[in-house]
Design a protein around this motif. Structure first.
Motif, short mmCIF file in Angstrom:
data_model
loop_
_atom_site.label_atom_id
_atom_site.label_comp_id
_atom_site.label_asym_id
_atom_site.label_seq_id
_atom_site.Cartn_x
_atom_site.Cartn_y
_atom_site.Cartn_z
N LEU A 270 0.83 -1.20 0.00
CA LEU A 270 0.00 0.00 0.00
C LEU A 270 0.86 1.25 0.00
O LEU A 270 0.56 2.24 -0.68
CB LEU A 270 -0.93 -0.01 1.22
N TYR A 271 1.93 1.22 0.80
CA TYR A 271 2.83 2.37 0.84
C TYR A 271 3.46 2.62 -0.53
O TYR A 271 3.54 3.76 -1.01
CB TYR A 271 3.92 2.12 1.88
N VAL B 72 1.07 4.27 -2.98
CA VAL B 72 0.83 5.69 -2.77
C VAL B 72 2.04 6.52 -3.15
O VAL B 72 1.93 7.58 -3.77
CB VAL B 72 0.47 5.95 -1.28
N PHE C 102 1.05 2.50 7.95
CA PHE C 102 -0.30 2.99 7.66
C PHE C 102 -0.42 4.47 7.98
O PHE C 102 -1.14 5.21 7.29
CB PHE C 102 -1.32 2.18 8.47
N THR D 9 1.13 6.21 5.13
CA THR D 9 0.27 6.05 3.95
C THR D 9 -0.91 7.01 4.00
O THR D 9 -1.24 7.68 3.00
CB THR D 9 -0.23 4.60 3.86
N LYS E 175 0.32 10.52 3.32
CA LYS E 175 0.58 10.74 1.90
C LYS E 175 -0.72 10.86 1.11
O LYS E 175 -0.84 11.68 0.18
CB LYS E 175 1.41 9.57 1.35
N THR F 236 -6.58 0.85 2.12
CA THR F 236 -5.92 1.13 3.40
C THR F 236 -6.86 0.89 4.56
O THR F 236 -6.47 0.31 5.59
CB THR F 236 -5.42 2.59 3.42
#
Length: 673
Positions: free
Chosen positions: A472-473, A476, A545, A548, A551, A573
């Protein structure tokens, strides 16, 4: 003599003042005349003058008696042939007497007490080769002191000095851990008991208290021509002892008695040695009952040698080391150390009662005592077993559907889907092993294998969740090449747990499997081999998270945000955070469940959350996903051709990234975002 005759003549002389005999006229009234002041030697040298109203009388000193002439004369105590016993010689002197004991007998420095037999050989050298040197030195000291009692030229210690020396030696023995087996413990307790029998009669004060680093003692001593009566109560830092002086005296009274209570502060540290309980109930071993000391160990000693069967029970009140009320899984037992069996035994206990803080024991003999806490495995109730099986069965069904969906649903294929697939596989296998083997404690090898599999697959689930956070990071922060290579994912998702399990098994193989569950042992903090990596994953994922979300917020506030892609990542997320909370929260309760004090409430919460894991993963990643719902609908239509296919449209913006199949060059839906 002239003064005495003058006093006698004064009784017949008339009083000029008009006052009665024994009174004098003073300030116009008659007042008592203190004959003891006027004639200080009226009673002679061995009596005390006691003034009374109008007269006086003479009270003889101890060791004297009133003669017919009115004078106090010496009592010949030696006229009684039993005053010093049959093994001592009586020597009378003015106002008293003294006993000189024969060889092998002593009155412990109480010169007007009977001579009793001494056994100094009990402090002789032991035949056991592994007796600690400190214990040998202590016994040598006690033997010298014993032999010096009837040797005027020998080296003498006072009772207080000898008690201090004994306790300093026991402190060293206990601190250095020299008591390593039952035979050495028996020797140690025998030496302490015999030393108190040697020291008690030599103490001068009626009550002596002494505390050192590892011991606490209180000794009561009574002396006199007649046996004492009433109650005697002794206290240490952790116990109270109460009995009657009649019990302490017994059938013979030599002129002195004592009672002592000794508490050992650090004897509880020898747990492997002291937790052994003689199996007086055959079903204890079958029920896997474990015993734990829940009080300080104390030794009660009295001067009465015949204490194997007392006519009146003695009372001991113990303070619990750990405050726990009696329940279905916990019970308290009053026990004494049985030297013959080398274990704790409850024989001779006439009665007991307990609350959460104290246990009261009534004993018919004297010995070394303690309170054992018996821990009985709590039998799972029917409703708990039902919830466990139904809940885990539901979780397995949902995880199985997730595995099929993530494997065969082409519209959602990508790196995240691969992570979800392996996360579901790990949880599915872990739940299946948990359901079938968590209680297989009857076979130690099988139980260890079950614990190892659970250790591996639950760690694997957390590692795959860490990979999801990293993915996920990357989605993004990075615009291109957001996919993770499968080799790297397998190394983290399966390799890291495998390394942890292998190291743990090599370091402490006995840590896999306990008496209650096929899980990791609490001994040597082995449970941290699971919870430490879990905590690290939760902390890292939480950190990822947070970055994330930060961001994402910045991208939403930019001038030209790609709203469709950002909203999709935001939903990813949210589901990932919810997934981490569910799995992490489950093991918060699981941490308390697998401890010895795990409660039924913790067990219910753990089972409910475990069953929710599979269901929530299915809901979040399958039912709430529009592409997956579309695939489910198409599958339903193909399975039921007579049903008319309904319109099910999706906007291009919603499907451009999530429904596009995996291209042959290895790019994924995440790279399209």
């Amino acid at each position: 003599m002239e003064l005495k005759w003058a006093l006698l003549l004064g009784l017949f002389l008339p009083s000029c003042s008009g006052c009665a005999i024994g009174y004098t006229f003073h300030k116009r009234k008659c007042v008592d005349e203190d004959e003891c002041v006027i004639f200080p030697v009226a009673c002679g040298d061995h009596a005390q003058c006691v003034n009374t109203e109008g007269s006086y009388y003479c009270s003889c000193h101890e060791g004297f008696k009133m003669s017919l002439t009115g004078l106090c004369i010496d009592i010949d105590e030696c006229s009684d042939p039993d005053v010093c016993g049959t093994n001592g010689d009586c020597y009378n002197h003015q106002g008293g007497y003294s006993c000189r004991c024969n060889q092998g007998y002593s009155n412990y420095g109480n010169n007007q007490s009977k001579c009793i037999e001494m056994d100094c050989d009990q402090f002789g050298p032991l035949s056991v080769d592994h007796t600690p040197e400190k214990l040998k030195h202590l016994m040598s000291l006690l033997k010298k002191s014993c032999e010096s009692l009837n040797d005027p030229r020998g080296e003498h210690f006072t009772g207080e000095e000898l008690l201090r020396n004994v306790f300093n030696s026991t402190d060293e023995l206990l601190s250095e851990g020299n008591i390593a087996d039952g035979e050495t413990l028996n020797q140690f307790l025998d030496v302490v008991e015999n030393s108190m029998r040697l020291i008690g009669p030599q103490l001068k004060e009626p009550l002596t208290r002494m505390e050192t680093h590892n011991t606490f003692a209180e000794v009561a001593v009574m002396r006199g021509q007649t046996p004492p009566s009433g109650r005697v109560t002794l206290r240490t830092d952790s116990a109270l002892f109460s009995t009657s002086w009649e019990t302490v005296v017994g059938e013979s009274y030599p002129g002195f008695v004592f009672a002592a209570l000794v508490s050992y502060k650090d004897l509880n540290s020898f747990r492997d040695l002291l937790h052994k309980m003689s199996r007086e109930r055959p079903d204890d071993e079958e029920r896997s009952v474990t015993y734990q000391l829940n009080s300080k160990v104390v030794t009660a000693v009295v001067s009465n040698a015949e204490t194997k069967q007392l006519s009146e029970p003695v009372t001991l009140v113990f303070t619990h080391e750990e405050e726990r009320a009696e329940s279905e899984g916990v019970s308290y037992s009053c026990v004494y150390w049985d030297e013959a069996e080398g274990a704790w035994s409850g024989r001779g206990c006439e009665g007991a009662w307990s609350n959460s803080t104290h246990t009261v024991c009534y004993w018919s003999h004297f010995s070394t005592f303690a309170v054992l806490m018996a821990l009985y495995p709590v039998q799972d109730s029917f409703d708990l077993v039902l919830i466990t099986r139904v809940g885990l069965a539901l979780s397995l069904v949902c995880l199985f559907l997730c595995i099929l969906t993530f494997k065969f649903c082409r519209s959602i294929q990508g790196t995240r889907t691969s992570i979800h697939l392996h996360l579901s596989i790990s949880l599915f296998i872990a739940d299946l092993v948990f359901l079938c083997g968590i209680s297989s404690t009857h076979n130690q090898v099988a139980c260890g294998i079950v614990a190892g599999l659970l250790h591996f697959f639950f760690l694997s689930a957390f590692c795959w969740m860490l990979l999801e956070g990293v993915q996920l990071y990357r989605m993004v922060v990075m615009v291109f090449h957001t996919t993770l290579k499968h080799l790297y994912m397998y190394l983290v998702g399966y390799g890291v747990p495998l390394v942890i399990v292998i190291i743990s098994a090599i370091a402490f193989p006995a840590g896999y499997g306990t008496k209650r569950h096929c899980w990791l042992s609490l001994d040597r903090y082995f449970i941290l081999s699971f919870f430490a990596p879990v905590c690290i994953v939760v902390i890292l994922n939480g950190f990822v998270f947070i970055i994330t979300v930060w961001k994402l917020a910045r991208k939403f506030s930019s001038l030209s945000p790609d709203l469709s892609s950002l909203k999709q990542i935001r939903s990813f997320t949210v589901t990932a955070v919810a997934q981490l909370c569910i799995l992490g929260g489950t093991w918060i309760f699981g941490f308390f469940l697998f401890q010895e004090k795990g409660t039924e409430v913790m067990l219910y919460l753990f089972i409910i959350l475990s069953s929710l894991q599979g269901a929530l993963i299915f809901i979040m990643h399958c039912l709430l996903s529009r592409p997956v719902r579309t695939e489910y609908y198409n599958l339903f239509v193909r399975m039921c051709p007579h049903k008319k296919k309904a319109e099910y449209s999706t906007s291009p913006s919603q499907t451009s990234s999530s429904q596009k199949p995996l291209r042959s060059d290895g790019s994924t839906a995440e790279s399209q975002i």
